[in-house]
Design a protein around this motif. Structure first.
Motif, PDB file in Angstrom:
ATOM      1  N   GLU A  95      14.154  58.414  64.503  1.00  0.00           N
ATOM      2  CA  GLU A  95      13.096  58.039  63.586  1.00  0.00           C
ATOM      3  C   GLU A  95      13.513  58.459  62.171  1.00  0.00           C
ATOM      4  O   GLU A  95      14.392  59.305  62.025  1.00  0.00           O
ATOM      5  N   CYS A  96      12.834  57.932  61.160  1.00  0.00           N
ATOM      6  CA  CYS A  96      13.096  58.318  59.777  1.00  0.00           C
ATOM      7  C   CYS A  96      13.039  59.846  59.626  1.00  0.00           C
ATOM      8  O   CYS A  96      12.112  60.494  60.074  1.00  0.00           O
ATOM      9  N   ARG A  97      14.053  60.435  59.001  1.00  0.00           N
ATOM     10  CA  ARG A  97      14.098  61.903  58.853  1.00  0.00           C
ATOM     11  C   ARG A  97      12.901  62.416  58.058  1.00  0.00           C
ATOM     12  O   ARG A  97      12.351  63.472  58.337  1.00  0.00           O
ATOM     13  N   ARG A  98      12.536  61.692  57.038  1.00  0.00           N
ATOM     14  CA  ARG A  98      11.461  62.163  56.177  1.00  0.00           C
ATOM     15  C   ARG A  98      10.117  62.124  56.900  1.00  0.00           C
ATOM     16  O   ARG A  98       9.283  63.002  56.717  1.00  0.00           O
ATOM     17  N   VAL A  99       9.937  61.098  57.742  1.00  0.00           N
ATOM     18  CA  VAL A  99       8.707  61.024  58.531  1.00  0.00           C
ATOM     19  C   VAL A  99       8.607  62.284  59.394  1.00  0.00           C
ATOM     20  O   VAL A  99       7.565  62.933  59.477  1.00  0.00           O
ATOM     21  N   ALA A 126       8.249  54.969  56.879  1.00  0.00           N
ATOM     22  CA  ALA A 126       9.707  55.147  56.812  1.00  0.00           C
ATOM     23  C   ALA A 126      10.179  55.056  55.361  1.00  0.00           C
ATOM     24  O   ALA A 126       9.727  54.209  54.597  1.00  0.00           O
ATOM     25  N   CYS A 127      11.103  55.957  54.981  1.00  0.00           N
ATOM     26  CA  CYS A 127      11.330  56.217  53.560  1.00  0.00           C
ATOM     27  C   CYS A 127      12.347  55.302  52.906  1.00  0.00           C
ATOM     28  O   CYS A 127      12.320  55.105  51.702  1.00  0.00           O
ATOM     29  N   GLY A 128      13.297  54.777  53.679  1.00  0.00           N
ATOM     30  CA  GLY A 128      14.333  53.953  53.063  1.00  0.00           C
ATOM     31  C   GLY A 128      15.388  54.757  52.320  1.00  0.00           C
ATOM     32  O   GLY A 128      16.289  54.193  51.708  1.00  0.00           O
ATOM     33  N   ASN A 129      15.302  56.078  52.343  1.00  0.00           N
ATOM     34  CA  ASN A 129      16.275  56.896  51.628  1.00  0.00           C
ATOM     35  C   ASN A 129      16.771  58.066  52.484  1.00  0.00           C
ATOM     36  O   ASN A 129      16.929  59.175  52.009  1.00  0.00           O
ATOM     37  N   CYS A 130      16.996  57.790  53.788  1.00  0.00           N
ATOM     38  CA  CYS A 130      17.623  58.798  54.652  1.00  0.00           C
ATOM     39  C   CYS A 130      18.647  58.058  55.514  1.00  0.00           C
ATOM     40  O   CYS A 130      18.649  56.833  55.553  1.00  0.00           O
ATOM     41  N   ASP A 131      19.510  58.814  56.190  1.00  0.00           N
ATOM     42  CA  ASP A 131      20.561  58.152  56.969  1.00  0.00           C
ATOM     43  C   ASP A 131      19.999  57.258  58.064  1.00  0.00           C
ATOM     44  O   ASP A 131      20.520  56.184  58.328  1.00  0.00           O
ATOM     45  N   VAL A 132      18.906  57.676  58.693  1.00  0.00           N
ATOM     46  CA  VAL A 132      18.339  56.870  59.773  1.00  0.00           C
ATOM     47  C   VAL A 132      17.817  55.540  59.244  1.00  0.00           C
ATOM     48  O   VAL A 132      18.042  54.485  59.835  1.00  0.00           O
ATOM     49  N   CYS A 133      17.118  55.583  58.102  1.00  0.00           N
ATOM     50  CA  CYS A 133      16.604  54.337  57.512  1.00  0.00           C
ATOM     51  C   CYS A 133      17.753  53.449  57.037  1.00  0.00           C
ATOM     52  O   CYS A 133      17.702  52.232  57.172  1.00  0.00           O
ATOM     53  N   LEU A 134      18.791  54.063  56.483  1.00  0.00           N
ATOM     54  CA  LEU A 134      19.870  53.272  55.890  1.00  0.00           C
ATOM     55  C   LEU A 134      20.838  52.728  56.932  1.00  0.00           C
ATOM     56  O   LEU A 134      21.347  51.630  56.803  1.00  0.00           O
TER      57      LEU A 134
HETATM   58 ZN    ZN Z   1      13.920  57.522  56.181  1.00  0.00          ZN
END
Ligand code: ZN
Ligand code: ADP
Length: 604
Positions: free
Chosen positions: A374-378, A390-398
């Motif tokens: 899952e998104c790291r920031r979440v 979901a943040c769009g600025n972590c490795d999982v999102c990218l």
């Molecule tokens: Zn993310």
């Protein structure tokens, strides 16, 4: 109703147009005499929450802070703004301390910084009786938490402030607090009447990345060279020895790295910290002893080369990157050995069962973050009870990782562990188990007759690396454990049985196969931090050089004179008069007076 005096101080003294987030509400509340408990992430803007009320209210704001080594810088920064600030601590000559005391009694101080152990002395308490107090600010309030990683016993004494000065408002501030810690802070500081202000903990400019560890120093060097050449950064390690060897390694490879840990003398620590704050592009390699209260705005990356012990600590450490709001990186490398080592450390730690259980839960939360799809920031914000998309600025999102069905692979590992565990007394590590699974003949497999085991060679289909991933995830999920009675051998757990019997399907995270060294992956595009049109660059560089000179003459870090963000705005706006210059964010009355003409000359 918001207080017009606060707005005036914000603009005139600090040079900012408006308050951010909860700042306004907090400032109004404290000016009106209320107690407050403020939770804001690092870089959120906590200082203004007590500095503005201290300037508006009658008397001196007393700031309790454990960070003696930083008081001088804090006071210098305020003095640059024209604020009458001073500190009292043990590093001071007694004559200077006398002068500060007298200034306080005479009502000539806006802010006075004091370490808690100093504050609680009879001498200091009697001194405080003789002057007028605007408020008490208790900074780094999580230091009162006995479960926390920064516990300071002196903080427990601070509840007496309320008994002795019931009419003086108190504001406690921290960047780290789960719901449980927050309750603990309020209780121990007797802040029953305090209003709680909980800001969003999101720090959207920090890009979170967690990678699999293989040759960690190489990986670190790659990160610095490919994305953060010449940037200031912090590298966190678990032990002093590792700090030393990593700092040496970076230096040998041409990076300006300095060590920081509790085993170094006070003088060396102070010197290294000062260089980190004052020079550009220093990489501080440190244990967690470093960083609290360091408000350097332009730290561009924070790297962890060992697994942190809790999400709370990790988030606070990574929060030291990118306080100026410009793009920054939080990078963590973690591997099988980290899990084994930390589980063992918990088992061997002093303390009762409840304490160890708590450590175990903290580690599990950290492992959950590392292994998430899952998104790291979440995940991070959920830990602090906050929800985002979901943040769009972590490795999982990218680069979303893949999940694969690892049930059969897990069964192979668990049967091998079961076979070896029967020979308790021998210490077989993960490497030996992987050799067996892959059917690799070694001295140990031959000596111990392990080549005749039915599991020998059943895992030739996966690479070493992939097997390490499987073992690590089994350990992370508690389906495998380290058995200390069996001399650190891997052992099955309650949960293993269901997997072995095929009653439970196990989805695992796919490890990306090791990329060839020096390869550029898609995430390695670096956002230019100072994103300026080419024609503005010469002025920006001239301003930076000028700032460097002024900072040197005043003996303060460059950002105390002006932040990069302010210089950037000047280079873009090219103000032609003092009045125009005064509208730039970060230019208050005092700095306009002191530096306005110099800057206008440079702009011309
Ligand atoms: Zn993310
Ligand atoms: P914290 O103590 O919460 O980590 P700081 O008080 O150091 O954060 O503030 C972080 C940065 O944000 C500082 O550089 C500060 O000058 C800036 N800042 C804070 N409040 C404002 C505001 N209202 N407008 C503009 N900049 C601000």
């Amino acid at each position: 109703m918001s207080d017009p005096r606060a707005q005036d101080v914000l603009q005139r003294v600090f040079g900012y147009e408006s308050f951010r987030g909860d700042q306004q509400a907090i400032v109004d509340h404290v000016i009106a005499g209320g107690d407050a408990l403020v939770l804001m992430p690092t870089g959120g803007g906590k200082s203004l929450c007590y500095q503005v009320p201290a300037l508006v209210r009658q008397g001196t704001g007393i700031v309790v802070s454990p960070l003696i080594a930083l008081m001088q810088d804090q006071v210098d920064a305020l003095t640059e703004l024209g604020v009458r600030a001073a500190f009292l601590n043990s590093t001071q000559d007694w004559r200077v301390a006398r002068e500060v005391e007298q200034a306080f009694i005479d009502g000539e101080l806006d802010l006075l910084y004091v370490a808690p152990e100093r504050l609680l002395t009879d001498r200091c308490l009697q001194l405080l009786e003789r002057g007028r107090i605007a408020l008490f600010a208790i900074d780094e309030a999580h230091c009162v938490s006995q479960w926390g990683h920064d516990f300071r016993p002196e903080y427990l004494g601070l509840s007496m402030l309320h008994e002795r000065w019931p009419e003086v408002p108190r504001i406690a501030l921290t960047a780290t607090a789960t719901a449980a810690t927050r309750v603990e802070i309020a209780q121990r500081l007797a802040l029953d009447q305090a209003e709680h202000f909980v800001a969003s903990f999101d720090r959207p400019n920090i890009r979170y990345r967690i990678v699999e560890k293989n040759e960690v120093r190489r990986q670190l060097l790659d990160l610095i060279r490919s994305e953060h050449e010449g940037d200031s950064g912090v590298v966190y390690c678990l032990s002093r020895a590792r700090v030393e060897e990593t700092a040496d390694f970076l230096c040998q490879n041409g990076i300006s790295a300095l060590p920081y840990h509790a085993g170094l003398s006070t003088a060396v620590r102070a010197a290294n910290q000062s260089r980190f704050l004052r020079e550009d592009g220093i990489v501080m390699v440190a244990t967690i002893a470093f960083g609290m209260g360091i408000d350097k705005p332009d730290v561009r990356f924070v790297a962890h080369i060992d697994l942190p012990k809790s999400v709370e600590g990790y988030y606070q450490e990574t929060g030291r990157a990118g306080r100026d709001g410009l793009p920054a990186t939080a990078w963590l490398a973690y591997g099988l050995q980290d899990v084994v080592q930390q589980r063992r450390m918990i088992d061997e730690s002093q303390g009762d069962e409840a304490y160890r259980r708590r450590l175990g839960q903290q580690l599990d939360a950290m492992l959950g973050l590392c292994e998430t799809v899952e998104c790291r920031r979440v995940r991070l914000l959920a830990y602090f009870g906050q929800t985002i998309t979901a943040c769009g600025n972590c490795d999982v999102c990218l680069e979303p990782p893949q999940a694969w069905d690892g049930t059969v692979a897990a069964q192979k590992v668990l049967s091998a562990v079961y076979r070896l565990w029967k020979e308790r007394g021998q210490r077989y590590g993960a490497g030996h188990i992987i050799d067996i699974l892959r059917g690799k003949s070694t001295d140990r497999t031959r000596q111990h007759g392990h080549e005749t085991l039915s599991v020998f060679g059943v895992g030739a289909d996966l690479s070493d690396n992939a097997w390490r991933g499987v073992l690590r995830q089994l350990l992370a999920q508690g389906l495998l454990t380290v058995d200390n009675e069996g001399f650190g051998t891997l052992a099955l757990t309650e949960g293993s049985r269901a997997v072995l019997k095929g009653e439970r399907q196990l989805m695992l995270r796919r490890e990306s196969e090791k990329k060839p060294r020096g390869s550029k992956s898609s995430t390695r595009t670096r956002a230019p931090v100072i994103d300026l049109p080419p024609e503005a660059m010469p002025l920006f560089n001239a301003l930076r050089n000028w700032r460097g000179e002024v900072a040197k003459n005043h003996g303060v870090p460059a950002y105390v004179i002006f932040h990069d963000a302010t210089l950037r705005e000047i280079a873009l706006a090219k103000p032609a008069s003092l009045e125009d210059l005064g509208h730039i964010s970060g230019v208050g009355v005092r700095k306009l007076e002191a530096y306005g003409d110099d800057i206008l000359r440079l702009v011309e």
